[in-house]
Design a protein around this motif. Structure first.
Motif, PDB file in Angstrom:
ATOM      1  N   SER A   1      20.353  32.712   2.826  1.00 27.42           N
ATOM      2  CA  SER A   1      20.108  31.348   3.276  1.00 27.42           C
ATOM      3  C   SER A   1      18.680  31.254   3.784  1.00 27.42           C
ATOM      4  O   SER A   1      18.193  32.173   4.456  1.00 27.42           O
ATOM      5  N   GLN A   2      18.040  30.143   3.492  1.00 24.43           N
ATOM      6  CA  GLN A   2      16.675  29.926   3.995  1.00 24.43           C
ATOM      7  C   GLN A   2      16.657  29.638   5.491  1.00 24.43           C
ATOM      8  O   GLN A   2      15.612  29.663   6.121  1.00 24.43           O
ATOM      9  N   PHE A   3      17.822  29.417   6.085  1.00 25.34           N
ATOM     10  CA  PHE A   3      17.899  29.039   7.499  1.00 25.34           C
ATOM     11  C   PHE A   3      18.073  30.217   8.451  1.00 25.34           C
ATOM     12  O   PHE A   3      18.156  30.015   9.654  1.00 25.34           O
ATOM     13  N   VAL A   4      18.160  31.430   7.926  1.00 29.55           N
ATOM     14  CA  VAL A   4      18.311  32.590   8.799  1.00 29.55           C
ATOM     15  C   VAL A   4      17.030  33.411   8.800  1.00 29.55           C
ATOM     16  O   VAL A   4      16.244  33.379   7.855  1.00 29.55           O
ATOM     17  N   SER A   5      16.836  34.156   9.870  1.00 24.87           N
ATOM     18  CA  SER A   5      15.645  34.991  10.002  1.00 24.87           C
ATOM     19  C   SER A   5      15.755  36.231   9.122  1.00 24.87           C
ATOM     20  O   SER A   5      16.846  36.645   8.738  1.00 24.87           O
TER      21      SER A   5
END
Length: 140
Positions: free
Chosen positions: A43-47
């Protein structure tokens, strides 16, 4: 050495690529977007290094897992994580804890007794479907 009846630790991840299961037995796991992470999140939303799972001993000889926000060097993730709806930096995992890493990226932790563990992997597509027309008519 752990006894045969010691509990097993299971982490089920849901992300942009679907659902994956991880049977935990190691001492440390890195979780994040980075290809070098032990548990990779898509996911692009996790570090890149979103969280760390650490195995810790209990007094009775068994173990438990603690999840910590960020990497093993103490650098926190960009957006943190929610555990059971609360923003928390570290948490000792308990059965059925839900961890939210970002939009549509979550994990559920399960603490399973060996007796409840299936001997073979379950097939999520092995489902019996029963339609209304397959049921007997009890009106007779």
């Amino acid at each position: 050495m752990a006894s045969q009846n010691s509990p097993r630790h299971l982490l089920i991840i849901e992300d942009d690529q679907g659902r994956k299961q991880f049977l935990l037995d190691g001492s440390v796991y890195s979780i994040g977007r980075d290809t070098r992470c032990d548990i990779r999140l898509f996911s692009q939303f996790v570090s890149r290094r979103h969280a760390t799972l650490v195995q810790l001993p209990k007094e009775d000889g068994s173990c438990y897992y603690r999840i910590v926000d960020g990497d093993s060097k103490g650098k926190p993730s960009a957006n943190g994580m929610l555990i059971n709806g609360q923003k928390i930096l570290a948490h000792d995992l308990k059965n059925r804890d839900e961890i939210i890493f970002g939009p549509q990226v979550r994990a559920i932790y399960y603490l399973l007794n060996r007796e409840t563990m299936p001997s073979l992997p379950t097939d999520e597509f092995d489902v019996t479907l029963i339609g209304p027309n397959m049921m007997p008519d009890f009106d007779e």
